[in-house]
Motif scaffolding. Structure first.
Motif, mmCIF file in Angstrom:
data_model
loop_
_atom_site.group_PDB
_atom_site.id
_atom_site.type_symbol
_atom_site.label_atom_id
_atom_site.label_comp_id
_atom_site.label_asym_id
_atom_site.label_seq_id
_atom_site.Cartn_x
_atom_site.Cartn_y
_atom_site.Cartn_z
ATOM 1 N N ALA A 97 35.437 -28.572 3.361
ATOM 2 C CA ALA A 97 33.867 -28.685 3.365
ATOM 3 C C ALA A 97 33.465 -28.836 1.835
ATOM 4 N N VAL A 98 32.279 -29.700 1.881
ATOM 5 C CA VAL A 98 31.525 -29.845 0.485
ATOM 6 C C VAL A 98 31.244 -28.442 -0.135
ATOM 7 N N PRO A 99 31.749 -28.054 -1.510
ATOM 8 C CA PRO A 99 31.300 -26.729 -1.741
ATOM 9 C C PRO A 99 30.035 -26.298 -1.585
ATOM 10 N N GLY A 100 29.766 -25.075 -1.065
ATOM 11 C CA GLY A 100 28.401 -24.514 -1.047
ATOM 12 C C GLY A 100 27.598 -25.041 0.365
ATOM 13 N N SER A 101 28.276 -25.880 1.085
ATOM 14 C CA SER A 101 27.632 -26.392 2.249
ATOM 15 C C SER A 101 27.803 -25.589 3.441
ATOM 16 N N LEU A 102 28.649 -24.346 3.616
ATOM 17 C CA LEU A 102 28.817 -23.913 4.699
ATOM 18 C C LEU A 102 27.725 -22.764 4.797
ATOM 19 N N ARG A 103 27.422 -22.667 5.819
ATOM 20 C CA ARG A 103 26.192 -21.578 6.419
ATOM 21 C C ARG A 103 26.580 -21.018 7.767
ATOM 22 N N GLN A 104 26.514 -19.695 7.781
ATOM 23 C CA GLN A 104 26.789 -19.300 9.130
ATOM 24 C C GLN A 104 25.705 -19.337 10.155
ATOM 25 N N VAL A 105 26.041 -19.474 11.391
ATOM 26 C CA VAL A 105 25.063 -19.833 12.417
ATOM 27 C C VAL A 105 24.911 -18.151 13.283
ATOM 28 N N THR A 137 37.516 -19.193 32.691
ATOM 29 C CA THR A 137 37.997 -18.198 33.837
ATOM 30 C C THR A 137 37.814 -16.717 33.461
ATOM 31 N N ALA A 138 37.124 -16.361 32.165
ATOM 32 C CA ALA A 138 37.085 -14.936 31.770
ATOM 33 C C ALA A 138 35.834 -15.073 30.348
ATOM 34 N N PRO A 139 35.105 -13.843 30.371
ATOM 35 C CA PRO A 139 34.112 -14.092 28.980
ATOM 36 C C PRO A 139 34.917 -14.746 27.964
ATOM 37 N N LEU A 140 34.228 -15.527 26.990
ATOM 38 C CA LEU A 140 34.656 -16.091 25.977
ATOM 39 C C LEU A 140 34.177 -15.047 24.562
ATOM 40 N N VAL A 141 34.646 -14.699 23.887
ATOM 41 C CA VAL A 141 34.304 -13.960 22.740
ATOM 42 C C VAL A 141 34.324 -15.107 21.365
ATOM 43 N N LEU A 142 32.931 -15.365 21.056
ATOM 44 C CA LEU A 142 33.011 -16.181 19.545
ATOM 45 C C LEU A 142 32.624 -15.249 18.529
ATOM 46 N N GLY A 143 33.587 -15.118 17.654
ATOM 47 C CA GLY A 143 33.544 -14.115 16.621
ATOM 48 C C GLY A 143 32.498 -14.511 15.427
ATOM 49 N N ARG A 144 32.851 -15.758 14.626
ATOM 50 C CA ARG A 144 31.863 -16.063 13.721
ATOM 51 C C ARG A 144 31.807 -17.538 13.798
ATOM 52 N N VAL A 145 30.513 -18.303 13.585
ATOM 53 C CA VAL A 145 30.635 -19.677 13.634
ATOM 54 C C VAL A 145 29.646 -20.152 12.330
ATOM 55 N N THR A 146 30.444 -21.103 11.775
ATOM 56 C CA THR A 146 29.807 -21.926 10.506
ATOM 57 C C THR A 146 29.351 -23.310 10.923
ATOM 58 N N VAL A 147 28.442 -23.909 10.003
ATOM 59 C CA VAL A 147 28.306 -25.397 9.835
ATOM 60 C C VAL A 147 28.422 -25.667 8.417
ATOM 61 N N GLY A 148 28.995 -26.851 8.158
ATOM 62 C CA GLY A 148 29.084 -27.232 6.707
ATOM 63 C C GLY A 148 29.210 -28.828 6.755
ATOM 64 N N LEU A 149 29.389 -29.170 5.723
ATOM 65 C CA LEU A 149 29.359 -30.821 5.677
ATOM 66 C C LEU A 149 30.861 -31.415 5.197
ATOM 67 N N ASP A 195 35.990 -20.863 4.747
ATOM 68 C CA ASP A 195 36.892 -21.099 3.893
ATOM 69 C C ASP A 195 36.481 -22.678 3.607
ATOM 70 N N ALA A 196 36.188 -23.116 2.381
ATOM 71 C CA ALA A 196 35.839 -24.470 2.136
ATOM 72 C C ALA A 196 36.985 -25.329 1.964
ATOM 73 N N GLY A 197 38.044 -24.844 1.927
ATOM 74 C CA GLY A 197 39.448 -25.534 1.521
ATOM 75 C C GLY A 197 40.110 -25.545 2.900
ATOM 76 N N THR A 198 41.462 -26.535 2.746
ATOM 77 C CA THR A 198 42.151 -26.862 4.009
ATOM 78 C C THR A 198 43.284 -26.087 4.172
ATOM 79 N N GLY A 199 43.789 -25.049 3.274
ATOM 80 C CA GLY A 199 44.894 -24.349 3.344
ATOM 81 C C GLY A 199 45.270 -23.753 4.516
ATOM 82 N N ALA A 200 44.171 -23.034 5.061
ATOM 83 C CA ALA A 200 44.458 -22.250 6.373
ATOM 84 C C ALA A 200 44.585 -23.249 7.594
#
Length: 441
Positions: free
Chosen positions: A117-125, A96-108, A190-195
């Motif tokens: 995430a598998v350590p070292g697998s996260l990459r920014q899109v 219903t209003a503009p959507l702001v996407l801050g940062r996006v990553t992909v990982g395994l 974040d590769a970990g799950t804490g957050a």
């Protein structure tokens, strides 16, 4: 069938799902670094969908209505085929209003259902080279191509930071998949799950993952309702019939490299929109969403059409002839684009609270017509695959998830095994040949 599209087919190059291989390849680049966009040359492989889902409006209440602000959502997308590059599709179709996407990553993902995430697998899109973007209400965005070794049959983690209030979200409510919501802040790296302290069984904004590589040959789209969505299957188990079908295609050299997109929607109908009822999350009708959910997807070379039971069992009811007319219209529109159509018969649902003798009569009439209908290229007799031989109006006990309409993982495997693969020859021009009457044998 005249006008069938042909697509360049390359030899499939096997890429195993070993996480260590993926992480090692990614570590050779810059962790979380942005990759420049690349365009496919005339001799390069085309994009093909490896994972997809269908977007729907927010429900009248709950998380989809409230939306998110200053949160990261981390979602799991189980790939059907692999590739050397990846791009994401994110939809704000019902915003219903503009959507702001801050940062996006992909990982395994380290494990099924996990936010780790598998350590070292996260990459920014990136989006037009930028780390984020703003999407207008009613629109979608496609990320820049990212060099990334995507394995087939793997769980990708797609993390989206939403810095500003989103308002009601465009989502997919029946995911059968654990997804994760963070504490405040950008936790895409974040590769970990804490957050990630919150869990949801829905996908938000993410509607597709495309890959490109030497082994990609095209994509089959499954257009359906909750039976395609995987209702009754094991959560986080990838037990939908589309998952089983993707594994079947990958196990056979003749069909290896063909992706499967699941465009099922719980409660969806051929003829009516969910917005016409008190459950808008049932989505736009199959007729209304064909362009967005099928024709506009990447590398589509065949469609499995498996809808109609909700038109018969949910008020306001439709009859067999109305459902058949809708299915024929869908097939005609797909054939205009040269896309072969496999149609599925409707499975039994006696003992379901929604079953009536009248609906059963209409279901049998639909199935009888579909088994001989010339408007489709092939028939997948799902009814015959899962019905109880002793009482054909019921699902056999081993395939009944408990509600007498949705199936167990074993039942969905039976459905996947019933899909004929001959129409998929359109994904490979070397063997594509329609029969004289225009129907694929």
């Amino acid at each position: 069938m005249s006008g069938r599209r042909v697509r360049a087919a390359a030899r499939y190059r096997h890429r195993g799902p070993l996480a260590a291989t993926v992480a090692g390849a990614l570590l050779s680049g810059v962790l979380l670094g942005a990759a420049p966009a690349t365009a496919a040359g005339p001799n390069e492989a085309a994009w093909a969908g490896t994972w997809g889902t269908a977007p729907v409006p927010a429900a009248p209440d709950g998380v989809s209505r409230a939306g998110f602000a200053d949160r990261t959502v981390r979602m799991v997308a189980h790939t059907s085929i692999g590739g050397d590059e990846v791009r994401l599709r994110l939809s704000h179709a019902h915003g219903t209003a503009p959507l702001v996407l801050g940062r996006v990553t992909v990982g395994l993902a380290e494990a099924p259902g996990s936010a780790a995430a598998v350590p070292g697998s996260l990459r920014q899109v990136t989006f037009g080279g930028a780390p984020g973007t703003t999407v207008a209400a009613g629109a979608q965005t496609v990320s820049d191509p990212l060099p990334y070794p995507v394995p087939a049959g793997a769980d990708l983690l797609v993390s989206v930071y939403l810095p500003a209030p989103t308002g009601p979200v465009t989502w997919h409510w029946l995911a059968q998949q654990t997804n994760h919501v963070s504490e405040p802040g950008d936790h895409t790296g974040d590769a970990g799950t804490g957050a990630f302290t919150g869990a949801e069984t829905s996908w938000f904004f993410l509607t597709g993952v495309d890959v490109r590589g030497a082994g990609t040959r095209g994509t089959v789209v499954a257009l359906g309702d909750s039976q395609t969505d995987g209702g009754g299957s094991t959560p986080d188990g990838n037990g939908r019939w589309t998952d089983a079908f993707a594994r079947r295609l990958a196990a056979t050299p003749a069909t290896r490299g063909i992706g499967v997109l699941n465009k099922g929607l719980g409660g969806n109908r051929v003829l009516r929109d969910g917005a016409e009822t008190d459950r808008p999350q049932r989505g736009t009708s199959a007729l209304g969403r064909l362009d967005r959910d099928v024709l506009d997807q990447s590398g589509v070379c065949a469609v499995v059409l498996y809808e109609g039971i909700n038109d018969l069992q949910l008020a306001p009811y439709a009859g067999a002839e109305e459902v058949l007319a809708g299915l024929r219209t869908l097939a005609a529109r797909l054939h205009e684009r040269g896309t072969p159509v496999v149609v599925g018969t409707l499975t039994p649902f006696k003992d379901s609270p929604l079953w009536t003798a009248e609906a059963e009569t209409e279901r049998m009439a639909v199935n009888a017509a579909l088994r001989t209908a010339p408007e489709f290229d092939a028939v997948a007799d799902f009814d015959a695959a899962v019905r109880d031989p002793a009482d054909p109006q019921r699902v056999r006990a081993a395939y009944d998830s408990g509600d007498h309409i949705h199936l167990t993982d074993a039942g969905y495997r039976a459905v996947a095994d019933a899909v004929p693969t001959a129409p998929l020859t359109s994904c490979d021009p070397a063997t594509s040949a329609p029969s004289p009457d225009g129907r694929t044998p």
